[in-house]
Write a protein that holds these residues in place. Structure first.
Motif, PDB file in Angstrom:
ATOM      1  N   GLY A 268       0.787  -1.238   0.000  1.00 55.43           N
ATOM      2  CA  GLY A 268       0.000   0.000   0.000  1.00 55.43           C
ATOM      3  C   GLY A 268       0.816   1.284   0.000  1.00 55.43           C
ATOM      4  N   PRO A 269       1.768   1.424   0.933  1.00 59.42           N
ATOM      5  CA  PRO A 269       2.518   2.684   1.010  1.00 59.42           C
ATOM      6  C   PRO A 269       3.309   2.997  -0.256  1.00 59.42           C
ATOM      7  N   ASN A 270       3.538   2.000  -1.109  1.00 64.25           N
ATOM      8  CA  ASN A 270       4.321   2.213  -2.332  1.00 64.25           C
ATOM      9  C   ASN A 270       3.450   2.517  -3.543  1.00 64.25           C
ATOM     10  N   LEU A 271       2.139   2.566  -3.351  1.00 65.36           N
ATOM     11  CA  LEU A 271       1.228   2.756  -4.479  1.00 65.36           C
ATOM     12  C   LEU A 271       1.022   4.240  -4.785  1.00 65.36           C
ATOM     13  N   PRO A 272       0.534   4.560  -5.996  1.00 70.35           N
ATOM     14  CA  PRO A 272       0.148   5.942  -6.299  1.00 70.35           C
ATOM     15  C   PRO A 272      -0.902   6.432  -5.296  1.00 70.35           C
ATOM     16  N   PHE A 273      -1.029   7.763  -5.162  1.00 66.73           N
ATOM     17  CA  PHE A 273      -1.769   8.350  -4.043  1.00 66.73           C
ATOM     18  C   PHE A 273      -3.170   7.775  -3.808  1.00 66.73           C
ATOM     19  N   VAL A 274      -3.972   7.700  -4.852  1.00 63.90           N
ATOM     20  CA  VAL A 274      -5.372   7.284  -4.646  1.00 63.90           C
ATOM     21  C   VAL A 274      -5.453   5.856  -4.107  1.00 63.90           C
ATOM     22  N   GLN A 275      -4.658   4.953  -4.716  1.00 64.56           N
ATOM     23  CA  GLN A 275      -4.668   3.567  -4.233  1.00 64.56           C
ATOM     24  C   GLN A 275      -4.081   3.476  -2.827  1.00 64.56           C
ATOM     25  N   LYS A 276      -3.058   4.283  -2.601  1.00 64.89           N
ATOM     26  CA  LYS A 276      -2.445   4.301  -1.267  1.00 64.89           C
ATOM     27  C   LYS A 276      -3.483   4.721  -0.225  1.00 64.89           C
ATOM     28  N   MET A 277      -4.273   5.729  -0.589  1.00 65.88           N
ATOM     29  CA  MET A 277      -5.307   6.226   0.323  1.00 65.88           C
ATOM     30  C   MET A 277      -6.317   5.105   0.629  1.00 65.88           C
ATOM     31  N   ALA A 278      -6.683   4.360  -0.410  1.00 63.20           N
ATOM     32  CA  ALA A 278      -7.649   3.269  -0.205  1.00 63.20           C
ATOM     33  C   ALA A 278      -7.062   2.190   0.700  1.00 63.20           C
ATOM     34  N   PHE A 279      -5.802   1.804   0.429  1.00 64.57           N
ATOM     35  CA  PHE A 279      -5.166   0.748   1.223  1.00 64.57           C
ATOM     36  C   PHE A 279      -4.906   1.201   2.662  1.00 64.57           C
ATOM     37  N   ALA A 280      -4.682   2.520   2.846  1.00 62.31           N
ATOM     38  CA  ALA A 280      -4.424   3.031   4.198  1.00 62.31           C
ATOM     39  C   ALA A 280      -5.717   3.114   5.000  1.00 62.31           C
ATOM     40  N   ASN A 281      -6.842   3.066   4.293  1.00 58.05           N
ATOM     41  CA  ASN A 281      -8.144   3.242   4.954  1.00 58.05           C
ATOM     42  C   ASN A 281      -9.103   2.127   4.548  1.00 58.05           C
ATOM     43  N   THR A 282      -8.680   0.902   4.767  1.00 57.81           N
ATOM     44  CA  THR A 282      -9.546  -0.219   4.373  1.00 57.81           C
ATOM     45  C   THR A 282     -10.857  -0.195   5.157  1.00 57.81           C
ATOM     46  N   TRP A 283     -10.847   0.402   6.356  1.00 58.81           N
ATOM     47  CA  TRP A 283     -12.077   0.502   7.160  1.00 58.81           C
ATOM     48  C   TRP A 283     -13.165   1.258   6.401  1.00 58.81           C
ATOM     49  N   LEU A 284     -12.743   2.146   5.484  1.00 56.97           N
ATOM     50  CA  LEU A 284     -13.707   2.950   4.734  1.00 56.97           C
ATOM     51  C   LEU A 284     -13.858   2.456   3.293  1.00 56.97           C
ATOM     52  N   PHE A 285     -12.730   2.038   2.696  1.00 55.72           N
ATOM     53  CA  PHE A 285     -12.734   1.758   1.256  1.00 55.72           C
ATOM     54  C   PHE A 285     -12.780   0.273   0.903  1.00 55.72           C
ATOM     55  N   LYS A 286     -13.028  -0.570   1.905  1.00 56.45           N
ATOM     56  CA  LYS A 286     -13.072  -2.006   1.650  1.00 56.45           C
ATOM     57  C   LYS A 286     -13.927  -2.367   0.424  1.00 56.45           C
ATOM     58  N   PRO A 287     -15.169  -1.849   0.348  1.00 58.92           N
ATOM     59  CA  PRO A 287     -16.011  -2.234  -0.802  1.00 58.92           C
ATOM     60  C   PRO A 287     -15.382  -1.858  -2.145  1.00 58.92           C
ATOM     61  N   VAL A 288     -14.713  -0.693  -2.171  1.00 58.04           N
ATOM     62  CA  VAL A 288     -14.072  -0.252  -3.424  1.00 58.04           C
ATOM     63  C   VAL A 288     -12.928  -1.203  -3.781  1.00 58.04           C
ATOM     64  N   ILE A 289     -12.161  -1.598  -2.766  1.00 56.01           N
ATOM     65  CA  ILE A 289     -11.023  -2.498  -3.020  1.00 56.01           C
ATOM     66  C   ILE A 289     -11.525  -3.860  -3.501  1.00 56.01           C
ATOM     67  N   TYR A 290     -12.546  -4.385  -2.817  1.00 59.49           N
ATOM     68  CA  TYR A 290     -13.119  -5.674  -3.245  1.00 59.49           C
ATOM     69  C   TYR A 290     -13.567  -5.591  -4.700  1.00 59.49           C
ATOM     70  N   ASN A 291     -14.229  -4.492  -5.006  1.00 64.01           N
ATOM     71  CA  ASN A 291     -14.741  -4.281  -6.355  1.00 64.01           C
ATOM     72  C   ASN A 291     -13.614  -4.342  -7.388  1.00 64.01           C
ATOM     73  N   THR A 292     -12.511  -3.674  -7.066  1.00 58.70           N
ATOM     74  CA  THR A 292     -11.361  -3.656  -7.971  1.00 58.70           C
ATOM     75  C   THR A 292     -10.785  -5.066  -8.125  1.00 58.70           C
ATOM     76  N   TYR A 293     -10.613  -5.752  -6.996  1.00 55.21           N
ATOM     77  CA  TYR A 293     -10.062  -7.108  -7.051  1.00 55.21           C
ATOM     78  C   TYR A 293     -10.960  -8.033  -7.867  1.00 55.21           C
ATOM     79  N   ASN A 294     -12.267  -7.850  -7.710  1.00 54.55           N
ATOM     80  CA  ASN A 294     -13.198  -8.760  -8.377  1.00 54.55           C
ATOM     81  C   ASN A 294     -13.298  -8.536  -9.881  1.00 54.55           C
ATOM     82  N   LYS A 295     -12.602  -7.514 -10.385  1.00 54.99           N
ATOM     83  CA  LYS A 295     -12.628  -7.274 -11.830  1.00 54.99           C
ATOM     84  C   LYS A 295     -11.801  -8.302 -12.590  1.00 54.99           C
ATOM     85  N   SER A 296     -10.836  -8.940 -11.909  1.00 50.72           N
ATOM     86  CA  SER A 296     -10.068  -9.992 -12.591  1.00 50.72           C
ATOM     87  C   SER A 296     -10.190 -11.287 -11.805  1.00 50.72           C
ATOM     88  N   ALA A 297     -10.099 -12.405 -12.531  1.00 48.02           N
ATOM     89  CA  ALA A 297     -10.233 -13.713 -11.875  1.00 48.02           C
ATOM     90  C   ALA A 297      -9.114 -13.919 -10.858  1.00 48.02           C
TER      91      ALA A 297
END
Ligand SMILES: [Zn+2]
Length: 481
Positions: free
Chosen positions: A292-321
């Motif tokens: 997470g800390p090595n990612l571009p800002f927006v993704q870093k923000m999501a990974f730093a705040n999984t308590w808030l962005f969990k659904p967004v992260i799941y959504n992104t992961y679920n785009k590929s098998a």
């Protein structure tokens, strides 16, 4: 009204502040470049020769024993000093267990595992290869052939590193054990499983076991251009469920409202409509914290705040098998048999649904869940075969052993980001939890995105440079342990 707006604005300001604070203070665990790297020269010719032995794992009955024995002789001939210094044991005739006794027996041994068997090359794809798949030909700086990545690359690199260390006059402080299985591709029962039992009976407690499963991923992890060393700290479990029904059939001109095929079809549809929930298992939470800390800002923000962005992260992961497989227990219908003739109502139908389990899920829970969901007395749900197994235990990525491994990786690959990971397939590594709770799955062979399809596929290869670095990695690991 004014007050409500004020409260909302204040709430948003607080939320944004928390999110930003967490993002800016989000740092990855640091590994230090303190181990002295050992640089070994290699032209890859020994790996190239090793590929020419067709140590294919078919069914046990189809195995060509003479090829495995010839491969053993090749190892003895190629690594003469290793074979003088280390004791060598045959396990179930084909697996090789080597011990290089250290000077300090109070130190727990380091176990380096690999496997000598390879999957077959299917006949239809033989002509798609740029070189003959068992030639080991070196073409434009790459060593080609079945087993170069999986897993002779590691096996030969381990041996080459030890031969080299012996040449330098090195004697280990810590005992080094090499465990080379011969049947990983068909389950590892005679090889790794048996070797782990032998070691356990001897009372061996390993410092850690390093086996295949993780990799040096170049440009593979989304959001990171450079190299990520993915160390598998657990591997997913496995279960197949058989969903079946037996009912009276009959003539298709007078069908009953439901038949066996329709009942099983309905049951499978219910399962499909109820995927297992997304969640972050411990290895993936570790991945988020390290990457997470090595990612571009927006993704870093999501990974730093999984308590808030969990659904967004799941959504992104679920785009590929491959992403989806990391965040939930997968289920997929793999077999469906029913029906014999177009005008006969079938009396029997059977489907098989395969699951790959996240750590925490186990086969019995999956079975009960499926029964509850289907909730149909006509349909029988059972475990399909005896391959069912829960995910492996999780090896602690905050341990000193993980840190040591990470340090050895960056001693040879200074720019790599090291991260824990969840291995989606099965490896021999799972058998070694009886002698240590630190089983780390990592091969130092660097992989590019296009290489992923080459594993078990066409044009499997490693670069000579990448292989040479692998030899240096093992030498560094052993010398510093
Ligand atoms: Zn393998």
């Amino acid at each position: 009204m004014k007050k409500t707006i004020l409260i909302i604005v204040l709430g948003v300001v607080i939320l944004v502040t928390i999110v930003l604070l967490r993002t800016f203070s989000f740092t990855a665990p640091q590994f230090s470049n303190t181990l002295s790297p050992v640089s070994v020269k290699s032209d890859g010719s020994l790996l190239s020769q090793a590929i020419s032995y067709e140590t294919i794992s078919h069914k046990r009955e189809m195995r060509d024993d003479s090829v495995f024995l010839a491969f053993h002789s090749f190892l003895q001939k190629s690594f003469p000093k290793l074979h003088r210094q280390l004791t060598r044991e045959l396990v179930n005739e084909h697996s090789l267990l080597y011990t290089w006794e250290g000077a300090d027996l109070s130190k727990k041994p380091l176990i380096l595992a690999a496997h000598m068997d390879v999957v077959p090359v299917d006949y239809a794809s033989r002509n798609d290869w740029d070189v003959a798949p068992f030639s080991g030909e070196i073409l434009e700086g790459n060593i080609y052939g079945r087993g170069t990545i999986d897993d002779k690359g590691s096996l030969i690199a381990i041996m080459e590193s030890i031969e080299n260390l012996i040449n330098q006059g090195f004697k280990p402080d810590r005992t080094i054990i090499l465990a080379f299985g011969h049947d990983e591709e068909i389950g590892g029962n005679e090889g790794a499983k048996a070797m782990a039992v032998i070691l356990e009976k001897r009372g061996t407690r390993a410092w850690m076991v390093i086996d295949e499963g993780g990799t040096l991923a170049n440009g593979i992890v989304p959001g990171i251009e450079g190299t990520v060393a993915l160390i598998g700290t657990s591997e997913k479990g496995y279960v197949s469920l058989e969903v079946s029904a037996d009912m009276a059939g009959g003539h298709s001109s007078m069908p009953e409202p439901m038949n066996a095929l329709e009942a099983v079809n309905r049951a499978v549809h219910i399962l499909k409509e109820n995927p297992l929930p997304d969640r972050f298992s411990e290895p993936i939470q570790g991945f988020i914290d390290h990457i997470g800390p090595n990612l571009p800002f927006v993704q870093k923000m999501a990974f730093a705040n999984t308590w808030l962005f969990k659904p967004v992260i799941y959504n992104t992961y679920n785009k590929s098998a491959s992403g989806a497989a990391l965040v939930h227990t997968t289920q997929v219908v793999t077999m469906f048999n029913s029906g014999l003739k177009d005008n006969v109502v079938p009396t029997r139908a059977r489907a098989v649904v395969n699951y790959r389990l996240l750590p925490g899920d186990n086969p019995q829970d999956i079975l009960s869940r499926a029964k509850d969901l289907i909730n149909d007395t006509i349909v029988k749900v059972t475990v399909y075969d005896d391959f069912a197994v829960a995910a492996s235990p999780i090896s602690d990525h905050s341990s000193l052993e993980f840190e040591f491994l990470a340090n050895a990786i960056i001693a040879v690959n200074p720019n790599a980001i090291v991260s824990p990971y969840l291995v989606l397939g099965a490896t021999d590594g799972r058998y070694y939890y009886n002698i240590t709770d630190k089983v780390f799955r990592f091969s130092p062979i660097p992989l590019e995105k296009e290489d992923l399809n080459r594993i078990h596929g066409v044009n499997e290869r490693v670069s000579v440079k990448g292989y040479e670095k692998s030899v240096s990695f093992y030498a560094t690991l052993i010398k510093n342990s």
